[in-house]
Motif scaffolding. Structure first.
Motif, PDB file in Angstrom:
ATOM      1  N   THR A 104       0.875  -1.094   0.009  1.00  0.00           N
ATOM      2  CA  THR A 104      -0.028   0.010   0.130  1.00  0.00           C
ATOM      3  C   THR A 104       0.764   1.377  -0.024  1.00  0.00           C
ATOM      4  O   THR A 104       0.376   2.272  -0.419  1.00  0.00           O
ATOM      5  CB  THR A 104      -0.906   0.010   1.121  1.00  0.00           C
ATOM      6  N   ASP A 105       2.068   1.080   0.122  1.00  0.00           N
ATOM      7  CA  ASP A 105       3.035   2.369   0.364  1.00  0.00           C
ATOM      8  C   ASP A 105       4.384   1.791  -0.072  1.00  0.00           C
ATOM      9  O   ASP A 105       5.392   1.791   1.025  1.00  0.00           O
ATOM     10  CB  ASP A 105       2.967   3.011   1.442  1.00  0.00           C
ATOM     11  N   VAL A 106       4.858   1.265  -1.110  1.00  0.00           N
ATOM     12  CA  VAL A 106       6.015   0.670  -1.489  1.00  0.00           C
ATOM     13  C   VAL A 106       7.158   1.421  -1.224  1.00  0.00           C
ATOM     14  O   VAL A 106       8.383   1.092  -0.597  1.00  0.00           O
ATOM     15  CB  VAL A 106       5.895   0.187  -2.934  1.00  0.00           C
ATOM     16  N   LYS A 107       7.187   2.808  -1.795  1.00  0.00           N
ATOM     17  CA  LYS A 107       8.186   3.709  -1.945  1.00  0.00           C
ATOM     18  C   LYS A 107       8.713   3.918  -0.394  1.00  0.00           C
ATOM     19  O   LYS A 107       9.964   3.848  -0.063  1.00  0.00           O
ATOM     20  CB  LYS A 107       7.897   5.138  -2.233  1.00  0.00           C
ATOM     21  N   LYS A 108       7.911   4.220   0.650  1.00  0.00           N
ATOM     22  CA  LYS A 108       8.144   4.543   2.022  1.00  0.00           C
ATOM     23  C   LYS A 108       8.430   3.242   2.832  1.00  0.00           C
ATOM     24  O   LYS A 108       9.227   3.115   3.850  1.00  0.00           O
ATOM     25  CB  LYS A 108       7.103   5.333   2.629  1.00  0.00           C
ATOM     26  N   SER A 109       8.012   1.994   2.505  1.00  0.00           N
ATOM     27  CA  SER A 109       8.204   0.842   3.216  1.00  0.00           C
ATOM     28  C   SER A 109       9.266  -0.118   2.645  1.00  0.00           C
ATOM     29  O   SER A 109       9.613  -1.139   3.655  1.00  0.00           O
ATOM     30  CB  SER A 109       6.762   0.045   3.332  1.00  0.00           C
ATOM     31  N   THR A 110       9.681  -0.002   1.547  1.00  0.00           N
ATOM     32  CA  THR A 110      10.923  -0.785   1.136  1.00  0.00           C
ATOM     33  C   THR A 110      12.169  -1.096   2.147  1.00  0.00           C
ATOM     34  O   THR A 110      12.528   0.089   2.354  1.00  0.00           O
ATOM     35  CB  THR A 110      11.192  -0.630  -0.210  1.00  0.00           C
ATOM     36  N   ARG A 111      12.334  -2.042   2.596  1.00  0.00           N
ATOM     37  CA  ARG A 111      13.691  -2.451   3.224  1.00  0.00           C
ATOM     38  C   ARG A 111      14.556  -3.556   2.506  1.00  0.00           C
ATOM     39  O   ARG A 111      13.724  -4.303   2.025  1.00  0.00           O
ATOM     40  CB  ARG A 111      13.342  -2.797   4.753  1.00  0.00           C
ATOM     41  N   ASP A 166      -0.195   6.048 -16.882  1.00  0.00           N
ATOM     42  CA  ASP A 166      -0.654   4.959 -16.358  1.00  0.00           C
ATOM     43  C   ASP A 166      -1.716   3.935 -17.219  1.00  0.00           C
ATOM     44  O   ASP A 166      -2.010   2.984 -16.850  1.00  0.00           O
ATOM     45  CB  ASP A 166      -1.702   5.219 -14.843  1.00  0.00           C
ATOM     46  N   ASN A 167      -1.980   4.526 -18.271  1.00  0.00           N
ATOM     47  CA  ASN A 167      -2.690   3.660 -19.550  1.00  0.00           C
ATOM     48  C   ASN A 167      -1.775   2.758 -20.066  1.00  0.00           C
ATOM     49  O   ASN A 167      -2.257   1.742 -20.626  1.00  0.00           O
ATOM     50  CB  ASN A 167      -3.091   4.572 -20.570  1.00  0.00           C
ATOM     51  N   ASN A 168      -0.435   2.813 -19.769  1.00  0.00           N
ATOM     52  CA  ASN A 168       0.597   1.855 -20.255  1.00  0.00           C
ATOM     53  C   ASN A 168       1.136   1.043 -19.318  1.00  0.00           C
ATOM     54  O   ASN A 168       2.238   0.578 -19.439  1.00  0.00           O
ATOM     55  CB  ASN A 168       1.369   2.496 -21.145  1.00  0.00           C
ATOM     56  N   VAL A 210       4.330  -4.271  -7.980  1.00  0.00           N
ATOM     57  CA  VAL A 210       3.923  -3.543  -7.097  1.00  0.00           C
ATOM     58  C   VAL A 210       4.452  -2.012  -6.960  1.00  0.00           C
ATOM     59  O   VAL A 210       3.624  -1.220  -6.744  1.00  0.00           O
ATOM     60  CB  VAL A 210       4.191  -4.398  -5.749  1.00  0.00           C
ATOM     61  N   LEU A 211       5.431  -1.912  -7.393  1.00  0.00           N
ATOM     62  CA  LEU A 211       6.259  -0.425  -7.267  1.00  0.00           C
ATOM     63  C   LEU A 211       5.574   0.398  -8.373  1.00  0.00           C
ATOM     64  O   LEU A 211       5.015   1.402  -8.011  1.00  0.00           O
ATOM     65  CB  LEU A 211       7.603  -0.495  -7.614  1.00  0.00           C
ATOM     66  N   VAL A 212       5.259  -0.384  -9.526  1.00  0.00           N
ATOM     67  CA  VAL A 212       4.684   0.430 -10.782  1.00  0.00           C
ATOM     68  C   VAL A 212       3.325   0.862 -10.476  1.00  0.00           C
ATOM     69  O   VAL A 212       2.854   2.036 -10.754  1.00  0.00           O
ATOM     70  CB  VAL A 212       5.138  -0.112 -12.014  1.00  0.00           C
ATOM     71  N   ASN A 213       2.645  -0.177  -9.858  1.00  0.00           N
ATOM     72  CA  ASN A 213       1.196   0.042  -9.446  1.00  0.00           C
ATOM     73  C   ASN A 213       0.957   1.321  -8.464  1.00  0.00           C
ATOM     74  O   ASN A 213       0.191   2.091  -8.564  1.00  0.00           O
ATOM     75  CB  ASN A 213       0.621  -1.360  -8.886  1.00  0.00           C
ATOM     76  N   LEU A 259       1.859   4.824 -10.041  1.00  0.00           N
ATOM     77  CA  LEU A 259       1.035   5.355 -11.027  1.00  0.00           C
ATOM     78  C   LEU A 259      -0.603   5.604 -10.545  1.00  0.00           C
ATOM     79  O   LEU A 259      -1.312   6.094 -10.959  1.00  0.00           O
ATOM     80  CB  LEU A 259       0.905   4.160 -12.226  1.00  0.00           C
ATOM     81  N   HIS A 260      -0.693   5.010  -9.285  1.00  0.00           N
ATOM     82  CA  HIS A 260      -2.233   5.038  -8.658  1.00  0.00           C
ATOM     83  C   HIS A 260      -2.137   6.011  -7.502  1.00  0.00           C
ATOM     84  O   HIS A 260      -1.568   5.680  -6.510  1.00  0.00           O
ATOM     85  CB  HIS A 260      -2.698   3.646  -8.785  1.00  0.00           C
TER      86      HIS A 260
END
Length: 288
Positions: free
Chosen positions: A176-183, A235-237, A281-284, A287-288
């Motif tokens: 739900t928040d990949v950028k901040k939670s990635t370890r 996000d269309n692609n 998951v990251l791209v999703n 983009l959303h």
């Protein structure tokens, strides 16, 4: 960790020494080098004999500071350029611009595996010279053996670890928040290296060069680059973006495995990114 490297061509090693003596403009330095020439050449033979266990080389008899300087000043930029293009040409080709000591930095310098400060006779000997990045060279400094006379660093001309998988990486993240939670966490399990002699060397190598921390920093930079790459996409692609991104990571994974080996931090990172479905998951999330 870099694969074992081909040994440099040492057929012209004594010629390099002779040339260094002949080119000395300082008469005092030339005389000092000439006085030690036979000793240095004999030490080259000792080096070849003991190349698998260089800690057995004993001490150098060249201890006078001016004698050391006479040899050290021969390690000029011109000499380094010449040896890079000749004796070390195949070595540099195999490195592909990547530091063998860490697998992360770029080749910037030439390291004296046995420190020239303590063993000046090997200052110009190709088998003692290994390409290296600035960060590793600074951390390695003039270290060579520990208090028990054990080697502290991998010798990439003789030590072979390609058959052992001792490095691993794990990626954790919240979808739900990949950028901040990635370890990202790397672990080196040295117990997997069955050869106790080699195990101790590799363990020292990782500790002295602070590799685990450096790998995690480099991996986080890679993740940040991925985030930046896809932050402005349409996000269309989305499916096309994911497919292209995964192909790129797989390509990098295969390249690093082929040229560097399975204990390479970046190969392991790319492999884990694909296995964990991280790109999708990251791209999703972006983009959303």
């Amino acid at each position: 960790m870099m694969k074992k490297l081909p040994e440099p061509d040492i057929t012209g090693a004594t010629g390099l020494l002779d040339n260094a003596i002949d080119r000395k403009k300082n008469e005092n330095y030339r005389a000092r080098l000439q006085a030690y020439k036979a000793y240095v050449k004999n030490r080259y033979s000792d080096f070849k004999t003991n190349k698998n266990k260089l800690e057995n080389m004993g001490v150098s008899i060249i201890i006078d500071d001016d004698d050391k300087k006479a040899i050290h000043t021969s390690f000029t930029l011109s000499f380094q350029k010449n040896i890079k293009n000749n004796a070390l040409k195949q070595v540099y080709g195999e490195c592909r611009g990547i530091c063998p000591f860490c697998g992360a930095g770029k080749l910037e310098e030439v390291d004296h595996y046995i420190p020239k400060e303590h063993y000046p006779e090997f200052t110009l000997f190709p088998l003692n010279l290994i390409p290296i990045c600035n960060k590793c060279n600074k951390r390695k400094s003039d270290k060579f053996v520990d208090g028990n006379n054990g080697r502290m660093f991998i010798n990439f001309y003789t030590d072979d670890m390609e058959s052992v998988d001792f490095l691993s990486v794990d990626i954790t993240f919240n979808s739900t928040d990949v950028k901040k939670s990635t370890r990202i966490k790397y672990v080196a399990d040295f117990s997997k290296i069955a050869d106790a002699y080699l195990q101790r060397i590799v363990k020292h190598h990782y500790k002295e060069l602070n590799l685990i921390k450096r790998y995690e920093e480099a991996a986080n930079e890679e993740i940040s680059d991925l985030e930046s790459t896809y932050s402005n996409q349409d996000d269309n692609n989305e499916n096309e973006i994911i497919d292209a991104a995964e192909r790129a990571v797989i390509g990098e994974r295969n390249k690093r495995l082929k040229y560097i080996g399975k204990n390479d931090w970046k190969y392991l990172l790319c492999k884990k990114i694909i296995e964990a479905g991280y790109i999708k998951v990251l791209v999703n999330d972006i983009l959303h």
